[in-house]
Every structure is written in C-alpha cells, then in structure tokens.
Design a protein around this motif. Structure first.
Motif, PDB file in Angstrom:
ATOM      1  N   HIS A 513      10.444  -4.330  -0.182  1.00 43.74           N
ATOM      2  CA  HIS A 513       9.937  -3.634  -1.176  1.00 43.74           C
ATOM      3  C   HIS A 513       8.600  -3.101  -1.165  1.00 43.74           C
ATOM      4  O   HIS A 513       8.331  -2.143  -1.543  1.00 43.74           O
ATOM      5  CB  HIS A 513      10.073  -4.629  -2.588  1.00 43.74           C
ATOM      6  N   ARG A 514       7.684  -3.870  -0.489  1.00 44.87           N
ATOM      7  CA  ARG A 514       6.360  -3.413  -0.488  1.00 44.87           C
ATOM      8  C   ARG A 514       6.354  -2.839   0.848  1.00 44.87           C
ATOM      9  O   ARG A 514       6.291  -3.530   2.003  1.00 44.87           O
ATOM     10  CB  ARG A 514       5.499  -4.762  -0.514  1.00 44.87           C
ATOM     11  N   LEU A 515       6.006  -1.623   0.932  1.00 38.06           N
ATOM     12  CA  LEU A 515       6.243  -0.836   2.212  1.00 38.06           C
ATOM     13  C   LEU A 515       4.931  -0.960   3.161  1.00 38.06           C
ATOM     14  O   LEU A 515       5.346  -1.028   4.562  1.00 38.06           O
ATOM     15  CB  LEU A 515       6.372   0.628   1.889  1.00 38.06           C
ATOM     16  N   THR A 516       3.873  -1.506   2.696  1.00 37.62           N
ATOM     17  CA  THR A 516       2.796  -1.728   3.547  1.00 37.62           C
ATOM     18  C   THR A 516       3.016  -2.692   4.686  1.00 37.62           C
ATOM     19  O   THR A 516       2.517  -2.851   5.817  1.00 37.62           O
ATOM     20  CB  THR A 516       1.685  -1.981   2.833  1.00 37.62           C
ATOM     21  N   THR A 517       4.071  -3.733   4.177  1.00 38.78           N
ATOM     22  CA  THR A 517       4.487  -4.762   5.150  1.00 38.78           C
ATOM     23  C   THR A 517       5.276  -4.320   6.499  1.00 38.78           C
ATOM     24  O   THR A 517       4.927  -4.885   7.515  1.00 38.78           O
ATOM     25  CB  THR A 517       5.524  -5.713   4.362  1.00 38.78           C
ATOM     26  N   VAL A 518       5.934  -3.001   6.285  1.00 40.17           N
ATOM     27  CA  VAL A 518       6.571  -2.595   7.398  1.00 40.17           C
ATOM     28  C   VAL A 518       6.419  -1.237   8.074  1.00 40.17           C
ATOM     29  O   VAL A 518       7.178  -0.668   8.773  1.00 40.17           O
ATOM     30  CB  VAL A 518       8.128  -2.761   7.033  1.00 40.17           C
ATOM     31  N   ARG A 519       5.119  -0.751   7.894  1.00 43.30           N
ATOM     32  CA  ARG A 519       4.703   0.532   8.209  1.00 43.30           C
ATOM     33  C   ARG A 519       4.673   0.563   9.824  1.00 43.30           C
ATOM     34  O   ARG A 519       4.740   1.616  10.470  1.00 43.30           O
ATOM     35  CB  ARG A 519       3.532   1.100   7.691  1.00 43.30           C
ATOM     36  N   ASP A 520       4.374  -0.505  10.521  1.00 41.91           N
ATOM     37  CA  ASP A 520       4.143  -0.447  11.869  1.00 41.91           C
ATOM     38  C   ASP A 520       5.602  -1.221  12.570  1.00 41.91           C
ATOM     39  O   ASP A 520       5.562  -1.437  13.646  1.00 41.91           O
ATOM     40  CB  ASP A 520       3.294  -1.268  12.420  1.00 41.91           C
ATOM     41  N   ALA A 521       6.745  -1.071  11.830  1.00 42.09           N
ATOM     42  CA  ALA A 521       7.840  -1.649  12.427  1.00 42.09           C
ATOM     43  C   ALA A 521       8.629  -0.593  13.656  1.00 42.09           C
ATOM     44  O   ALA A 521       8.195   0.414  13.468  1.00 42.09           O
ATOM     45  CB  ALA A 521       9.111  -1.797  11.309  1.00 42.09           C
ATOM     46  N   ASP A 522       9.246  -1.070  14.504  1.00 41.66           N
ATOM     47  CA  ASP A 522       9.654  -0.263  15.550  1.00 41.66           C
ATOM     48  C   ASP A 522      10.739   0.481  15.143  1.00 41.66           C
ATOM     49  O   ASP A 522      10.746   1.684  15.434  1.00 41.66           O
ATOM     50  CB  ASP A 522      10.337  -1.147  16.518  1.00 41.66           C
ATOM     51  N   GLN A 523      11.344   0.254  14.072  1.00 45.55           N
ATOM     52  CA  GLN A 523      12.253   1.349  13.377  1.00 45.55           C
ATOM     53  C   GLN A 523      12.680   0.817  11.721  1.00 45.55           C
ATOM     54  O   GLN A 523      12.407  -0.506  11.481  1.00 45.55           O
ATOM     55  CB  GLN A 523      13.701   1.158  14.016  1.00 45.55           C
TER      56      GLN A 523
END
Length: 565
Positions: A513-523
């Motif tokens: 829900h908190r997008l800063t957590t996943v901005r460097d995800a592979d996809q």
C-alpha cells in the motif's frame, strides 16, 4: 437429530454398557419387593424368619449397591469420552477448514460449540438420559406387578403416571427451545467480546468500545433470561412431580389400609404394592429429568452439527491424528511460480475477485503487487499460499501444477508476513535465541527500538522478526501482505533492507500500500478490479501507467509522508 448418534459419538459399546448396567439396577430393584413379599408371607414372628429369603434379600441389596456404583463410574467416563469426541471433531474441522467456509463463519460460534454446547451434550449423559430405556422397562414391569398385587390400586397409580408423563413432555419441548435461544445469545455475546478484545485500539480511538460492550452485555442478558426460563421449567416440574406422587401415595395408603383392615387385601400385598409404586415414582422423576436433559443436549448437538456442516474440510490436509503433521518433507520452491489465467469468483458472480489473471514470479526475484482496496491483491497472495483454489486456470511451479506438490510440504517452504503480524516466537530471550540468525537482530532492536524481551513488540520489531524467522528457517518464497503500511520511516527502511538482503534464490512477493517500499522491485503488477492492468518497473509504469501514478497521489494510512518521485 432423531437418532442417538449425536449422543453416543462413536462410543456405542460403552453407551450400551451403561444401558445394560441401568437395566441390571432396574432388574435388581424389581426383585427386591418380591423377596420382601416372600419374607413377610413366610414370617409369623421373629422366631420364624425364613433365613434363605433374608439372605436372598441381602444379596439383592449388595448387588444393587455394586451395580449402581459401577454404573456411575462407567457413566462418568462415557460423558467425558463423548465430550472429548465432539471437541475433537470441532477442533479438527476448524483446523482443516477451507478458507471460504472459515471466513463466512464466526469464531464465536465455534468457541460456543466447543465449550457450552459440548457441556450440554455431556450433561445429557450425566443427567441420566441413557437410563430412560431401563427406567421405562422398570416402570412397565412395576405397573404389571401392581396389577397382580392390587388391581384397584393400579388404576389409581395409573392416573399419577399419566400426569407425570404429560408434565415431562410439555417441559421437554419448552426446554429444547429455550436452550437453543440461550446458546445463540451466548454465541452472539462471545462474538462481541472477541471483537472488543481484538479491535480494542480501533474501538477506543472512535469511542465505540462502550457500544460494543453494551451489545455484548445485552446478549448476555438475553442468555440469562433464557437460562432462568429453563430454571423455571425445572423448578415447576419438580414440585408438580412431587405433588402428583404424594397425592397418589396418600390415596393408595389410605384406601389400601382400609382394605387391609376389612380383610379384603393381605398386608404383604399392600406393602409389596407400595414398594412397586415407589419404584414407579422414582423412574417417573428420572425419566422427566432425562427428557429435559435429552432436549437440552439435542438442541446443543443440533447447533454443533449445523456449525460443523457449514465448514468444508480441506481434504488436502490429513487428519490431526496422522503422523504426517510431525513428518513434513519440505519441497524446495526454487523454480518460477506462475499464474495461468486464474479466476476466483466473488460473492457477486458478476464481480469476480480475480478475472483470468496471468503472471510470472521469477525465481529469486522481487515482485510487488499494488492497487486500490478490493483490486484483488490479497486474493492473489491467497492463491500463492494455496489457501484458496482457482475456479479456472492453474498455479504453476516451473510449468507443473502446484497441486502435484503435497500442500504441507509446499507451505513448509513459505515465509508469510502479514500486516498484523502475530509473532510465532516466544516473548522471552530464550525463545528468540532459539531461532538461528536472530541474535544480532535482537541486539539491534534492543539498542535502537526498545527491549524485544518485552511481551509487547512494536510494529517494526514484529515485522523484522517475522521476516528474519522466515528467511533463517529456509523459506524459498517470501510473501508479504502490506508489511510496512503502519510503520514509520525508520522501521520501513529496516524492513525493506531485510527484503533486499534475502538469501540468493529466495523469491519475494510483496503487496504494497505504501509504494516507497517497492519502487526498486524487479517488477510491479498494477491490479484493478481483479485484473492486472499493467506491469513493469517503477520507471516504466511511472511513464506510461496513469493508474500507477494515481496510486502515488493517494494518501496512505501512516504517519510518515511518501518520498517524492
């Protein structure tokens, strides 16, 4: 619920032994008046006592006392066995229930079933419901004997029996209905108390705890009212039974005494008749109590059956008695996990929870799933844990259906971290130290965020400990459901660092829900209304996906603000 299966609960032999012992007690009770009659008929004074008959009376009394004691022990053991059997069935159904049926049910209903409902069934045995056949047999033989010794007195006694039977039938029907109403009220109250405990923080923030507490008390008041109704029925039944028996006995003794004085009826016949009437009065009260207990137990067993029937057992899981629970062969989940056009129906057939979704989760990669509430994110995660099964499509591991992998072996290699994380570790330092690799983390937490030996861990501590526990026990697939939505910035960065530092080959799927957590995800998979609207890296989605950019602009339930893009 017309059969006795709910009562015997797999213990038919022991139940039959209770019935046979009850019949033995009844038989010895029936023999006793006959022996007394013979002693009186053969005795003219104290010097002419027939010793064989006296000895026979002593043997009958000794046998009667022994049979009563043995029956009480076996009956108590049977009551406990039946209660345990019902509880075992309820607990097993809850433990092995599939996701949909469990989520549609209320936890309070199962708690009520495993406690008060089972106690009602147990009390049915203890209160003598299994004695009813023997008591009816005893009553029938006693009535036949009364006809032999005094036909006129028999007609008088028959009226008392009719009154007692009518009272028992009317009382039993009333108690059955009151019992079901009481148990339903207790179940509703338990649900309110459970919510008051689990949601205490949210309720107090909105001043709603009083409303929930008053609702619980209202249901408890209803339960008490129904319980008092049961007490009134029992309280009214007892004196009515006593009154009917007393009036009949006085009439029998009065009329019988006059007939003995007139020489029409031998004294030993009157004494024997009164003894048999006493045997008749006793069973009448026992049967009345047994009928009430039967009705209470049957109502409770009906609730148990309804609740258990509402739960569908997940047949992929073995019975709790199986050694399989202690011998799990974890299967490595190192291959690529895929969804192949999977669909999951919703409550409304027109709005499925997932609608022909296809996605790949590369081995060792970091995949994030984002979207508004209700978009299907958590349902997708439930598919990966195999808690739910798609109505269409397949979940694959390296091209093979995951159904080919034993469910318990599959889950043994999952690491699951939820938003409201419950620590499966003990609160004390010994329990934490027992998990390999957590010692340094515990020290960091103690220095920075507080003492982790405290029973109450902060949100960041719980999440970090849960992630480390999953990784150090060899989880190949790390599934996280909004793990940082309630954390501050420092705690969020600590959790994200742990995900980034996961062992090589560990696949991470994070619902964010908190997008800063996943901005460097592979996809990143962007979900909308049960479908994947777009997928790509943060930079790719920010450039082309309007829905993704809109998610960044939405406020999130947290204290720290989002980092600007």
């Amino acid at each position: 619920m017309h059969s006795t299966a709910w009562l015997t609960a797999g213990h038919t032999r022991k139940a039959a032994s209770v019935v046979l012992l009850s019949c033995l007690v009844s038989g010895l009770s029936l023999v006793q008046p006959l022996v007394v009659h013979r002693v009186m008929a053969q005795t003219s004074d104290l010097d002419s006592l027939p010793l064989p008959a006296v000895w026979a009376l002593a043997v009958v009394l000794l046998g009667l006392v022994t049979a009563i004691a043995v029956k009480a022990v076996v009956q108590a053991s049977l009551a406990e066995d039946i209660a345990l059997e019902h509880r075992r069935g309820i607990v097993e159904d809850v433990a092995r229930a599939d996701a949909d049926s469990m989520e549609r049910s209320r936890g309070s209903d199962h708690l009520t079933c495993v406690t008060s409902d089972v106690e009602a069934v147990k009390n049915t045995v203890s209160a003598g419901a299994l004695d009813i056949p023997a008591q009816l047999l005893l009553s029938g033989v006693a009535l036949a004997a009364m006809v032999v010794f005094d036909p006129l007195g028999f007609l008088m006694a028959l009226g008392a029996v009719a009154v007692l039977g009518t009272i028992a039938m009317a009382s039993g029907h009333r108690v059955n209905r009151l019992t079901r109403d009481r148990q339903e009220a207790i179940s509703n109250a338990t649900a309110d108390v459970d919510a008051l405990i689990r949601e205490h923080r949210a309720l107090t923030h909105r001043n709603l705890q009083g409303e929930r507490a008053l609702a619980a008390l209202g249901h408890f008041v209803d339960a008490g009212r129904h319980g008092r109704g049961i007490g009134r029925v029992r309280g009214l039944m007892a004196p009515l039974n006593e009154l009917a028996v007393s009036i009949a006995l006085l009439l029998l003794l009065g009329v019988g005494g006059l007939r003995v004085a007139a020489g029409v009826l031998p004294l030993e016949n009157l004494v024997t008749f009164v003894l048999y009437f006493g045997l008749l009065a006793g069973p009448a009260a026992t049967v009345s109590n047994g009928v009430l207990a039967w009705q209470e137990g049957r109502a409770a067993a009906g609730r148990i059956a309804e609740r258990r029937h509402a739960l569908r057992v997940d047949r992929r899981l073995p019975p709790l008695s199986s050694d399989r629970w202690h011998h799990i062969d974890a299967v490595p989940l190192r291959g690529q996990l895929s969804l192949d056009r999977v669909s999951v129906p919703g409550r409304d057939p027109r709005t499925p929870r997932l609608d022909h979704v296809s996605a790949d989760f590369p081995s060792g990669g970091f995949t994030a799933v984002v979207g508004r509430s209700g978009a299907g994110k958590t349902t997708l995660l439930e598919l990966l844990t195999r808690r739910i099964t798609p109505s269409e499509g397949r979940v694959l591991l390296d091209g093979q259906p995951v159904e080919d992998i034993d469910l318990m072996d599959y889950r043994a290699r999952l690491g699951i971290v939820e938003q409201e994380q419950t620590l499966l570790l003990g609160a004390g330092p010994e329990s934490i130290a027992a998990v390999p690799g957590l010692a340094s983390l515990v020290e960091d937490i103690r220095r920075g965020e507080g003492d982790s030996s405290s029973p109450r861990h902060s949100g960041g501590e719980r999440q970090r400990l849960a992630i480390m526990s999953a990784l150090t026990r060899g989880a190949d697939l790390l599934l996280m459901d909004e793990p940082t939505s309630q954390l501050d910035g420092v705690a969020e960065r600590n959790v994200v660092d742990l995900v980034r530092q996961r062992p090589t080959g560990t696949t991470a799927v994070v619902i964010a829900h908190r997008l800063t957590t996943v901005r460097d995800a592979d996809q990143i998979l962007v979900m909308d209304r049960g479908r994947i609207a777009d997928r790509g890296t943060h930079e790719e989605l920010w450039t082309r996906c309007t829905a993704y950019r809109a998610l960044w602009e939405e406020p999130v339930p947290q204290a720290a603000s989002l980092t600007s893009v």
